[in-house]
Design a protein around this motif. Structure first.
Motif, PDB file in Angstrom:
ATOM      1  N   VAL A  68      42.723 -28.643  47.043  1.00 44.26           N
ATOM      2  CA  VAL A  68      42.584 -26.986  46.264  1.00 44.26           C
ATOM      3  C   VAL A  68      42.108 -26.608  48.156  1.00 44.26           C
ATOM      4  N   ILE A  69      42.769 -25.683  48.471  1.00 42.62           N
ATOM      5  CA  ILE A  69      42.693 -25.134  49.862  1.00 42.62           C
ATOM      6  C   ILE A  69      41.684 -23.978  49.789  1.00 42.62           C
ATOM      7  N   ARG A  70      42.073 -23.288  48.449  1.00 41.59           N
ATOM      8  CA  ARG A  70      41.297 -22.043  47.981  1.00 41.59           C
ATOM      9  C   ARG A  70      41.971 -21.299  46.942  1.00 41.59           C
TER      10      ARG A  70
ATOM     11  N   GLU B  93      21.535 -12.179  41.798  1.00 35.84           N
ATOM     12  CA  GLU B  93      22.261 -13.101  42.657  1.00 35.84           C
ATOM     13  C   GLU B  93      24.076 -12.906  42.348  1.00 35.84           C
ATOM     14  N   LEU B  94      23.853 -12.926  41.060  1.00 36.04           N
ATOM     15  CA  LEU B  94      25.575 -13.509  39.866  1.00 36.04           C
ATOM     16  C   LEU B  94      25.690 -11.970  39.473  1.00 36.04           C
ATOM     17  N   PHE B  95      25.245 -11.096  39.960  1.00 31.83           N
ATOM     18  CA  PHE B  95      25.866  -9.664  39.388  1.00 31.83           C
ATOM     19  C   PHE B  95      25.328  -8.445  40.067  1.00 31.83           C
ATOM     20  N   LYS B  96      26.550  -7.591  40.121  1.00 32.83           N
ATOM     21  CA  LYS B  96      26.389  -6.769  40.831  1.00 32.83           C
ATOM     22  C   LYS B  96      26.124  -4.983  40.090  1.00 32.83           C
ATOM     23  N   THR B  97      24.161  -4.602  40.586  1.00 30.10           N
ATOM     24  CA  THR B  97      24.063  -3.724  39.613  1.00 30.10           C
ATOM     25  C   THR B  97      24.768  -2.124  40.168  1.00 30.10           C
ATOM     26  N   TYR B  98      24.304  -0.869  39.528  1.00 31.08           N
ATOM     27  CA  TYR B  98      24.881   0.326  39.940  1.00 31.08           C
ATOM     28  C   TYR B  98      23.982   1.250  39.603  1.00 31.08           C
ATOM     29  N   LYS B  99      23.622   1.605  39.977  1.00 34.07           N
ATOM     30  CA  LYS B  99      23.043   3.220  40.475  1.00 34.07           C
ATOM     31  C   LYS B  99      23.024   4.123  39.213  1.00 34.07           C
ATOM     32  N   PRO B 100      22.492   4.366  38.279  1.00 32.66           N
ATOM     33  CA  PRO B 100      22.505   5.691  37.090  1.00 32.66           C
ATOM     34  C   PRO B 100      23.022   6.493  37.453  1.00 32.66           C
TER      35      PRO B 100
ATOM     36  N   LEU C  85      25.052  -0.671  34.089  1.00 26.78           N
ATOM     37  CA  LEU C  85      26.978  -1.656  33.861  1.00 26.78           C
ATOM     38  C   LEU C  85      25.865  -2.524  34.711  1.00 26.78           C
ATOM     39  N   LYS C  86      26.583  -3.950  34.473  1.00 29.06           N
ATOM     40  CA  LYS C  86      26.147  -4.942  35.697  1.00 29.06           C
ATOM     41  C   LYS C  86      27.671  -5.583  35.656  1.00 29.06           C
ATOM     42  N   ARG C  87      28.231  -6.371  36.897  1.00 31.58           N
ATOM     43  CA  ARG C  87      29.173  -7.354  36.895  1.00 31.58           C
ATOM     44  C   ARG C  87      29.526  -8.163  37.736  1.00 31.58           C
ATOM     45  N   PRO C  88      30.215  -9.344  37.163  1.00 35.08           N
ATOM     46  CA  PRO C  88      29.583 -10.369  37.839  1.00 35.08           C
ATOM     47  C   PRO C  88      30.392 -10.750  39.370  1.00 35.08           C
ATOM     48  N   LEU C  89      29.330 -11.416  40.321  1.00 32.30           N
ATOM     49  CA  LEU C  89      30.257 -11.655  42.022  1.00 32.30           C
ATOM     50  C   LEU C  89      31.191 -12.310  41.564  1.00 32.30           C
ATOM     51  N   HIS C  90      32.406 -12.067  42.694  1.00 29.58           N
ATOM     52  CA  HIS C  90      33.146 -13.789  43.030  1.00 29.58           C
ATOM     53  C   HIS C  90      33.370 -14.115  44.203  1.00 29.58           C
ATOM     54  N   PRO C  91      32.124 -14.578  45.050  1.00 26.89           N
ATOM     55  CA  PRO C  91      31.626 -14.883  46.463  1.00 26.89           C
ATOM     56  C   PRO C  91      32.769 -16.358  46.669  1.00 26.89           C
ATOM     57  N   HIS C  92      33.067 -17.054  45.453  1.00 24.07           N
ATOM     58  CA  HIS C  92      34.004 -18.073  45.548  1.00 24.07           C
ATOM     59  C   HIS C  92      35.495 -17.903  45.803  1.00 24.07           C
ATOM     60  N   LEU C  93      35.499 -15.924  45.081  1.00 23.13           N
ATOM     61  CA  LEU C  93      37.408 -16.430  45.886  1.00 23.13           C
ATOM     62  C   LEU C  93      37.448 -15.729  47.288  1.00 23.13           C
ATOM     63  N   TYR C  94      39.284 -15.713  47.976  1.00 24.29           N
ATOM     64  CA  TYR C  94      39.450 -15.579  49.165  1.00 24.29           C
ATOM     65  C   TYR C  94      40.029 -13.999  48.586  1.00 24.29           C
ATOM     66  N   GLU C  95      39.615 -13.634  49.988  1.00 24.33           N
ATOM     67  CA  GLU C  95      39.150 -12.293  49.893  1.00 24.33           C
ATOM     68  C   GLU C  95      40.223 -12.047  50.715  1.00 24.33           C
TER      69      GLU C  95
END
Length: 148
Positions: A133-135, A57-64, A72-82
């Motif tokens: 804190v608005i965003r 749930e916390l990391f984005k995984t990539y196909k090899p 490679l795993k990169r963290p997801l940031h769902p709390h950030l303003y898009e």
């Protein structure tokens, strides 16, 4: 005197066979002894399953596609303003591209890159009180996020 009490098998037999009104101590799952290794093995299995379920749930995984991306795993940031940042709180970042005041290249291999804007921050709070804190926004200039 204590030897008869310490004999748990005899006490258990006496307690189960007696039909007195006094309640006996019956073994419950909390009082039954178990080995620490069994408990750790059960706990470890559930901890590993929990950690693995959280990591998906916390990391984005990539196909090899290549060897570098295989693990490679990169963290997801769902709390950030898009959306885009507030333009009034940003300043254009002028790039030099490795050139000095005369326009000559003094540092090689500099230049190009994506156009960026510097986010202005209020590090010194002069107004007292509680703020909302608005965003939370991404900032390319630092490793932390900005709370607006």
């Amino acid at each position: 005197m204590f030897s008869s009490i310490r004999g748990s098998a005899a006490l258990l037999r006496a307690c189960l066979s007696s039909s007195s009104t006094r309640p006996c101590l019956r073994p419950t799952p909390a009082t039954i002894r178990s080995y620490a290794t069994e408990f750790q093995e059960r706990k470890k299995g559930s901890d590993i399953r929990e950690a693995l379920s959280r990591s998906t749930e916390l990391f984005k995984t990539y196909k090899p596609v290549s060897p570098g991306i295989r693990h490679l795993k990169r963290p997801l940031h769902p709390h950030l303003y898009e959306g885009r940042p507030v333009r009034a709180l940003t300043i254009a970042k002028r790039k030099k591209g490795g050139r000095n005041a005369h326009g000559r290249i003094t540092v090689r291999h500099r230049g190009g890159g994506h156009r960026q804007r510097i986010r202005t921050l209020d590090f010194v709070r002069e107004e007292p009180g509680v703020f909302d804190v608005i965003r939370i926004e991404y900032d390319p200039g630092r490793s932390a996020h900005i709370a607006l």
